[in-house]
Design an enzyme around this catalytic site. Structure first.
Site, PDB file in Angstrom:
ATOM      1  N   CYS A   2       0.722  -1.363   0.028  1.00  0.00           N
ATOM      2  CA  CYS A   2      -0.095   0.099  -0.093  1.00  0.00           C
ATOM      3  C   CYS A   2       0.996   1.075   0.061  1.00  0.00           C
ATOM      4  O   CYS A   2       2.015   1.272  -0.269  1.00  0.00           O
ATOM      5  CB  CYS A   2      -0.652   0.095   1.275  1.00  0.00           C
ATOM      6  SG  CYS A   2      -1.939  -1.579   1.558  1.00  0.00           S
ATOM      7  N   ARG A  47      -5.011   1.802  -0.405  1.00  0.00           N
ATOM      8  CA  ARG A  47      -4.880   0.152  -0.266  1.00  0.00           C
ATOM      9  C   ARG A  47      -4.765  -0.395  -1.580  1.00  0.00           C
ATOM     10  O   ARG A  47      -5.624  -0.218  -2.541  1.00  0.00           O
ATOM     11  CB  ARG A  47      -6.109  -0.086   0.571  1.00  0.00           C
ATOM     12  CG  ARG A  47      -6.094  -1.769   1.029  1.00  0.00           C
ATOM     13  CD  ARG A  47      -7.214  -2.151   1.818  1.00  0.00           C
ATOM     14  NE  ARG A  47      -7.000  -3.397   2.307  1.00  0.00           N
ATOM     15  CZ  ARG A  47      -7.981  -4.465   2.394  1.00  0.00           C
ATOM     16  NH1 ARG A  47      -9.166  -4.257   1.796  1.00  0.00           N
ATOM     17  NH2 ARG A  47      -7.596  -5.712   2.660  1.00  0.00           N
ATOM     18  N   LEU A  48      -3.678  -1.461  -1.542  1.00  0.00           N
ATOM     19  CA  LEU A  48      -3.774  -2.348  -2.871  1.00  0.00           C
ATOM     20  C   LEU A  48      -4.091  -3.985  -1.832  1.00  0.00           C
ATOM     21  O   LEU A  48      -3.428  -4.258  -0.804  1.00  0.00           O
ATOM     22  CB  LEU A  48      -2.544  -2.606  -3.104  1.00  0.00           C
ATOM     23  CG  LEU A  48      -2.197  -3.765  -4.129  1.00  0.00           C
ATOM     24  CD1 LEU A  48      -3.220  -3.750  -5.403  1.00  0.00           C
ATOM     25  CD2 LEU A  48      -0.859  -4.229  -4.643  1.00  0.00           C
ATOM     26  N   ALA A  49      -5.459  -4.463  -1.818  1.00  0.00           N
ATOM     27  CA  ALA A  49      -5.988  -5.353  -1.143  1.00  0.00           C
ATOM     28  C   ALA A  49      -5.490  -6.829  -1.615  1.00  0.00           C
ATOM     29  O   ALA A  49      -5.387  -7.336  -2.441  1.00  0.00           O
ATOM     30  CB  ALA A  49      -7.357  -5.249  -1.385  1.00  0.00           C
ATOM     31  N   ILE A  50      -4.473  -7.260  -0.573  1.00  0.00           N
ATOM     32  CA  ILE A  50      -4.065  -8.680  -0.741  1.00  0.00           C
ATOM     33  C   ILE A  50      -4.391  -9.648   0.374  1.00  0.00           C
ATOM     34  O   ILE A  50      -4.982 -10.808   0.112  1.00  0.00           O
ATOM     35  CB  ILE A  50      -2.285  -8.402  -0.392  1.00  0.00           C
ATOM     36  CG1 ILE A  50      -1.779  -7.420  -1.483  1.00  0.00           C
ATOM     37  CG2 ILE A  50      -1.739 -10.065  -0.682  1.00  0.00           C
ATOM     38  CD1 ILE A  50      -1.743  -7.772  -2.792  1.00  0.00           C
ATOM     39  N   ASN A  74       2.110  -0.605   5.232  1.00  0.00           N
ATOM     40  CA  ASN A  74       2.680  -1.070   4.036  1.00  0.00           C
ATOM     41  C   ASN A  74       3.462  -2.327   3.932  1.00  0.00           C
ATOM     42  O   ASN A  74       4.476  -2.460   4.641  1.00  0.00           O
ATOM     43  CB  ASN A  74       3.082   0.351   3.262  1.00  0.00           C
ATOM     44  CG  ASN A  74       3.827  -0.400   1.774  1.00  0.00           C
ATOM     45  OD1 ASN A  74       3.218  -1.085   1.108  1.00  0.00           O
ATOM     46  ND2 ASN A  74       5.072   0.365   1.143  1.00  0.00           N
ATOM     47  N   GLY A  75       3.008  -3.048   3.201  1.00  0.00           N
ATOM     48  CA  GLY A  75       3.941  -4.471   2.958  1.00  0.00           C
ATOM     49  C   GLY A  75       3.475  -5.737   3.273  1.00  0.00           C
ATOM     50  O   GLY A  75       1.965  -5.743   3.072  1.00  0.00           O
ATOM     51  N   ASP A  97      -2.806  -8.698   8.096  1.00  0.00           N
ATOM     52  CA  ASP A  97      -1.512  -8.833   8.642  1.00  0.00           C
ATOM     53  C   ASP A  97      -1.304  -7.789   9.357  1.00  0.00           C
ATOM     54  O   ASP A  97      -0.613  -7.545  10.375  1.00  0.00           O
ATOM     55  CB  ASP A  97      -0.621  -9.242   7.730  1.00  0.00           C
ATOM     56  CG  ASP A  97      -0.497  -8.228   6.490  1.00  0.00           C
ATOM     57  OD1 ASP A  97      -1.506  -8.040   5.952  1.00  0.00           O
ATOM     58  OD2 ASP A  97       0.618  -7.783   6.181  1.00  0.00           O
ATOM     59  N   GLY A 331      13.226 -12.455  -7.911  1.00  0.00           N
ATOM     60  CA  GLY A 331      14.573 -13.219  -7.838  1.00  0.00           C
ATOM     61  C   GLY A 331      15.687 -12.049  -7.446  1.00  0.00           C
ATOM     62  O   GLY A 331      17.027 -12.425  -7.058  1.00  0.00           O
TER      63      GLY A 331
END
Length: 502
Positions: A2, A47-50, A74-75, A97, A331
């Site tokens: 977020c 918000r980016l909803a995860i 965020n994270g 979380d 990676g």
């Protein structure tokens, strides 16, 4: 994943909303703002909803004191379920979380950061006390500034436009506490990259430990309530991560970009076929790059030549992935841990090489990790980096340098022990493929040099440094044009070779 904003010293929701608008790309799924009554503080969140897409909105207030305690974060916290069990007798308002971080901070204050396993930047208000922290390696960004007696925080530099030019990067692996009545602050480290110690010199032992530790790291990062995939360049690092992820999640989506006929596109297709992934690829043209470059620079917040070159393919692969998933594994970190860059071969003393690897891991926060965060978040995409798990880093610092880069190593021997650890999991031609950086394998490194306008002037930049080439001068000019007032961006631009050992 977020974007967060915090303003302390004045209850000014209008300013917080304006700052949030500058980083709205980080959170396309919603905006929240909370003014706390007992202190002069406002928290803001994009918000980016995860995790808990339906109910995990932020800021999250404390159910016992909603006007005096709240968090924005965020994270992604990978041990949030385990921490949640500790507080099972207490009410939770979400299943996210972030609320686990909040509960631990309320219970343990600054000691909470030692218990967090993940990538994060957060602000917690606890009555008249602020706790702010950034994850150990700086995977997630955070900046702060003082302006007119106020203390401000935000996820990107651009959020401070029109508010303050006196912006500083919040250091990775640090926690800040502030008395919101007096304004007094204390910034302290809670993590340092472990010192190299060459404790593991046996190849079989090292390979087995790498295999187990990295697989555990990948499995942790598969937690998601939304679709997840992998960036796949066809190089060693992304191929290993994809292969491990496919062992635990079927029907994995993979994503590759490059110029027509580039080695990355061909190699990625081979790996995808071998692993049976749902593979997506995008062929980039010079016109695509010219058109997107001003936006890439604006989101990257850097003019550094090497960083821009690698940001261009990262921008396009993020754009592609965002059409199909919301989370990707990448990676990043393998080269820094296991000696994968060409310049590492110039080190003839193992101790010096290990010190350089140690330095480069600690420097990733404002170079390669900045690129990964900004390019993915520009497209509403969360990137996770299994090689930068704390256990993987600790293991990497224990493995003897001669296992990473054997004496007299030639092309294809870089990261030797990493190749040996996974040579049974991938095609031999991929495991022992010559190292190519993202911009090289995609063909974009050469293209970027070809499309630089002729005669770009080499004059001092706003930060006082000289551009290293006409190419870098062009990036700096485009960045200045896009930002207007860009003094903070230029001052905070880092270069990969800064403070290099030897």
């Amino acid at each position: 994943m977020c974007g967060i904003v915090g303003l302390f010293g004045e209850s000014d929701e209008t300013s917080v909303r304006r700052m949030l608008q500058k980083i709205s790309h980080r959170g396309p799924d919603g905006e929240g703002c909370r003014q706390l009554d007992d202190v002069e503080a406002v928290l803001g969140h994009r918000r980016l909803a995860i995790i808990d897409p339906a109910g995990g909105h932020q800021p999250i207030p404390d159910v016992h004191a909603p006007d005096r305690r709240a968090i924005v974060s965020n994270g992604m916290l990978y041990n949030y379920r385990q921490l949640r069990e500790r507080f099972s007798a207490e009410p939770f308002v979400t299943s996210s979380d972030a609320e686990s971080i909040f509960k631990v901070c309320l219970a343990d204050d600054v000691a909470a950061v030692e218990q967090l396993d993940g990538m994060f930047a957060f602000l917690v208000v606890k009555e008249d006390r602020l706790i702010a922290a950034r994850d150990p390696i700086g995977i997630k960004p955070l900046y702060f500034a003082r302006a007119d007696g106020r203390l401000l925080f935000a996820s990107e530099i651009k959020a401070f436009e029109g508010v303050s030019t006196d912006v500083e990067e919040f250091p990775a692996g640090h926690v800040l506490t502030a008395d919101l009545n007096t304004g007094e602050c204390l910034l302290e480290p809670f993590f340092e990259v472990p010192e190299p110690r060459s404790a593991i010199c046996d190849a079989a032992t090292a390979a087995a430990a790498i295999r187990e530790t990295l697989e555990d790291s990948v499995v942790k990062r598969l937690q998601s309530d939304v679709p997840l995939g992998c960036f796949l360049s066809g190089g060693l690092d992304s191929s290993i991560i994809t292969a491990l992820a496919c062992r635990h999640q079927p029907d994995m989506h993979t994503f590759a970009v490059g110029l027509e006929g580039s080695s990355d596109l061909l190699a990625a297709r081979r790996v995808a076929d071998f692993l049976g992934t749902q593979h997506h690829e995008l062929r980039i043209t010079a016109d695509d790059v010219r058109q997107a470059l001003p936006q890439i620079l604006y989101h990257l917040e850097s003019y550094d030549r090497d960083l821009v070159r690698s940001a261009v393919p990262c921008w396009f692969v993020s754009q592609l992935a965002a059409e199909h998933v919301t989370v990707v594994l990448t990676g990043e970190g393998a080269d820094e841990l296991f000696a994968g860059y060409a310049y590492h071969k110039s080190y003839h003393d193992g101790a010096a090489l290990m010190q350089e690897l140690h330095r480069s891991i600690g420097a990733m926060h404002n170079v390669n990790l900045q690129r990964v965060d900004r390019m993915t978040m520009a497209h509403g995409l969360e990137a996770r980096v299994p090689f930068l798990d704390r256990d993987v880093i600790d293991l990497g610092m224990q493995i003897a340098p001669e296992l990473k880069l054997p004496p007299g190593a030639v092309s294809g021997d870089e990261k030797w022990i990493l190749r040996k650890a996974f040579e049974d999991l991938l095609l031999r031609e991929i495991v022992w493929r010559d190292k190519e950086q993202f911009d090289e394998g995609s063909g974009l490194s050469v293209l970027m040099q070809q499309i630089v306008p002729a005669g770009e002037p080499l004059t001092p930049l706003p930060d006082g440094r000289m551009p290293r080439s006409e190419e870098e001068a062009w990036y700096a000019r485009l960045l200045q044009d896009r930002f207007g007032e860009a003094s903070a961006v230029f001052r905070l631009t880092a270069r990969w070779e800064d403070n290099r050992v030897g």
